[in-house]
Design a protein around this motif. Sequence first.
Motif, mmCIF file in Angstrom:
data_model
loop_
_atom_site.group_PDB
_atom_site.id
_atom_site.type_symbol
_atom_site.label_atom_id
_atom_site.label_comp_id
_atom_site.label_asym_id
_atom_site.label_seq_id
_atom_site.Cartn_x
_atom_site.Cartn_y
_atom_site.Cartn_z
ATOM 1 N N PRO A 42 0.848 -1.199 0.000
ATOM 2 C CA PRO A 42 0.000 0.000 0.000
ATOM 3 C C PRO A 42 0.882 1.246 0.000
ATOM 4 O O PRO A 42 1.825 1.326 0.786
ATOM 5 C CB PRO A 42 -0.777 -0.105 1.314
ATOM 6 C CG PRO A 42 -0.648 -1.534 1.735
ATOM 7 C CD PRO A 42 0.684 -1.983 1.223
ATOM 8 N N THR A 43 0.580 2.171 -0.901
ATOM 9 C CA THR A 43 1.357 3.407 -0.997
ATOM 10 C C THR A 43 0.540 4.445 -1.757
ATOM 11 O O THR A 43 -0.184 4.086 -2.686
ATOM 12 C CB THR A 43 2.683 3.194 -1.753
ATOM 13 O OG1 THR A 43 3.241 4.464 -2.092
ATOM 14 C CG2 THR A 43 2.498 2.381 -3.025
ATOM 15 N N GLY A 90 3.664 -0.404 5.269
ATOM 16 C CA GLY A 90 4.738 0.531 5.597
ATOM 17 C C GLY A 90 4.222 1.703 6.414
ATOM 18 O O GLY A 90 3.031 2.029 6.372
ATOM 19 N N LEU A 128 -0.250 -0.386 -4.449
ATOM 20 C CA LEU A 128 -1.655 0.021 -4.574
ATOM 21 C C LEU A 128 -2.021 1.153 -3.615
ATOM 22 O O LEU A 128 -1.609 1.172 -2.459
ATOM 23 C CB LEU A 128 -2.564 -1.182 -4.296
ATOM 24 C CG LEU A 128 -2.484 -2.342 -5.292
ATOM 25 C CD1 LEU A 128 -3.362 -3.508 -4.822
ATOM 26 C CD2 LEU A 128 -2.895 -1.897 -6.687
ATOM 27 N N ILE A 176 -5.420 3.369 -2.027
ATOM 28 C CA ILE A 176 -6.888 3.274 -1.906
ATOM 29 C C ILE A 176 -7.534 4.634 -2.139
ATOM 30 O O ILE A 176 -8.741 4.789 -2.026
ATOM 31 C CB ILE A 176 -7.339 2.701 -0.544
ATOM 32 C CG1 ILE A 176 -6.890 3.576 0.622
ATOM 33 C CG2 ILE A 176 -6.890 1.255 -0.387
ATOM 34 C CD1 ILE A 176 -7.599 3.224 1.923
ATOM 35 N N VAL A 234 -3.806 11.293 2.473
ATOM 36 C CA VAL A 234 -2.610 10.841 3.177
ATOM 37 C C VAL A 234 -2.993 10.104 4.463
ATOM 38 O O VAL A 234 -3.726 10.640 5.291
ATOM 39 C CB VAL A 234 -1.704 12.043 3.516
ATOM 40 C CG1 VAL A 234 -0.452 11.563 4.242
ATOM 41 C CG2 VAL A 234 -1.330 12.786 2.240
ATOM 42 N N LEU A 235 -2.530 8.861 4.572
ATOM 43 C CA LEU A 235 -2.730 8.097 5.818
ATOM 44 C C LEU A 235 -1.400 8.059 6.565
ATOM 45 O O LEU A 235 -0.360 8.407 6.006
ATOM 46 C CB LEU A 235 -3.172 6.672 5.463
ATOM 47 C CG LEU A 235 -4.473 6.560 4.649
ATOM 48 C CD1 LEU A 235 -4.655 5.137 4.151
ATOM 49 C CD2 LEU A 235 -5.665 7.010 5.482
ATOM 50 N N GLY A 270 0.240 2.075 5.891
ATOM 51 C CA GLY A 270 -0.498 1.184 4.996
ATOM 52 C C GLY A 270 -1.507 0.277 5.681
ATOM 53 O O GLY A 270 -2.221 -0.473 5.020
ATOM 54 N N ALA A 288 -5.248 1.021 4.867
ATOM 55 C CA ALA A 288 -5.429 0.683 3.447
ATOM 56 C C ALA A 288 -5.489 -0.837 3.277
ATOM 57 O O ALA A 288 -6.322 -1.365 2.520
ATOM 58 C CB ALA A 288 -4.279 1.272 2.623
HETATM 59 N N1 LIG Z 1 -1.041 7.447 2.656
HETATM 60 C C1 LIG Z 1 -0.367 6.240 2.814
HETATM 61 C C2 LIG Z 1 0.772 6.163 3.646
HETATM 62 C C3 LIG Z 1 1.426 4.933 3.800
HETATM 63 C C4 LIG Z 1 0.955 3.804 3.135
HETATM 64 C C5 LIG Z 1 -0.164 3.882 2.317
HETATM 65 C C6 LIG Z 1 -0.827 5.093 2.141
HETATM 66 C C7 LIG Z 1 -2.010 5.152 1.252
HETATM 67 C C8 LIG Z 1 -2.564 4.086 0.555
HETATM 68 N N2 LIG Z 1 -3.625 4.578 -0.118
HETATM 69 C C9 LIG Z 1 -3.720 5.887 0.137
HETATM 70 O O1 LIG Z 1 -2.722 6.267 1.002
#
Ligand SMILES: Nc1ccccc1-c1cnco1
Length: 229
Positions: A85-86, A111, A133, A135, A139-140, A143, A146
């Motif tokens: 997830p990123t 991560g 991927l 979602i 900003v989260l 991961g 997500a």
């Molecule tokens: N913002 C994030 C920070 C770290 C890991 C995934 C994300 C993520 C995944 N989908 C949207 O944001």
Amino acid sequence: MPLRIDVITIFPDYFAPLQLSLMGKAQQSGLVTIAIHDLREFTSDRHRSVDDTPYGGGAGMVMTPEPWGQAIDAVVTDQSTLIVPTPAGKLFSQPVAAELAHSTHLIFACGRYEGIDQRVVEYYRPRIDVRELSIGDYVLAGGDVATLAMIEASVRLVPGVLGNPESLVEESHQLPGVEYPSYTKPPTWRGLDVPEVLLSGHHDQIARWRAEQSTIRTTHNRPDLLPGS
Ligand SMILES: Nc1ccccc1-c1cnco1
């Protein structure tokens, strides 16, 4: 062959909800097995550290590759799909959820910080299917959330998990756009009535009304989903 999911994270407790409700039942049914692994179990220093400063400078910290290599090597097979997830990833979607639902083995690398050293993706990409991927465009902190969303969206599509496959049929036949509004008892609530047509028993009129409501709602909330947009 059940779908196996391995989640690697520094916050295993984030995944307690997967023991509840539909996800819990899916595991009890043997259709899916989900294992959560604490990344820190794969560190070798006294402080169990998982991050360091970024080469090239910049704010924040980057997750070091070696604990990830150790953790992924502990679960990976040539049938595995590694999901990272990123925010930089391809957009997760219902079609992607359907693909994941028909996989043999999913490894989610959750991560934190500014992300995982990119060499982890580079190392596994020639060996197994690796998917970065997102979602959505927000900003989260990491991961984990997500991953929860992607697991729920995918596992519910695993054949046999949903008690009532009918709801999947309706989803797949859904008109382009968003769902019509739903109502249930009581017929009047705090002075608000359920739309008459829904109580009429005229199924053609109900279907027409629902299609109109879907279009109105899609136009207002998600014009990007309108045909031809
Ligand atoms: N913002 C994030 C920070 C770290 C890991 C995934 C994300 C993520 C995944 N989908 C949207 O944001």
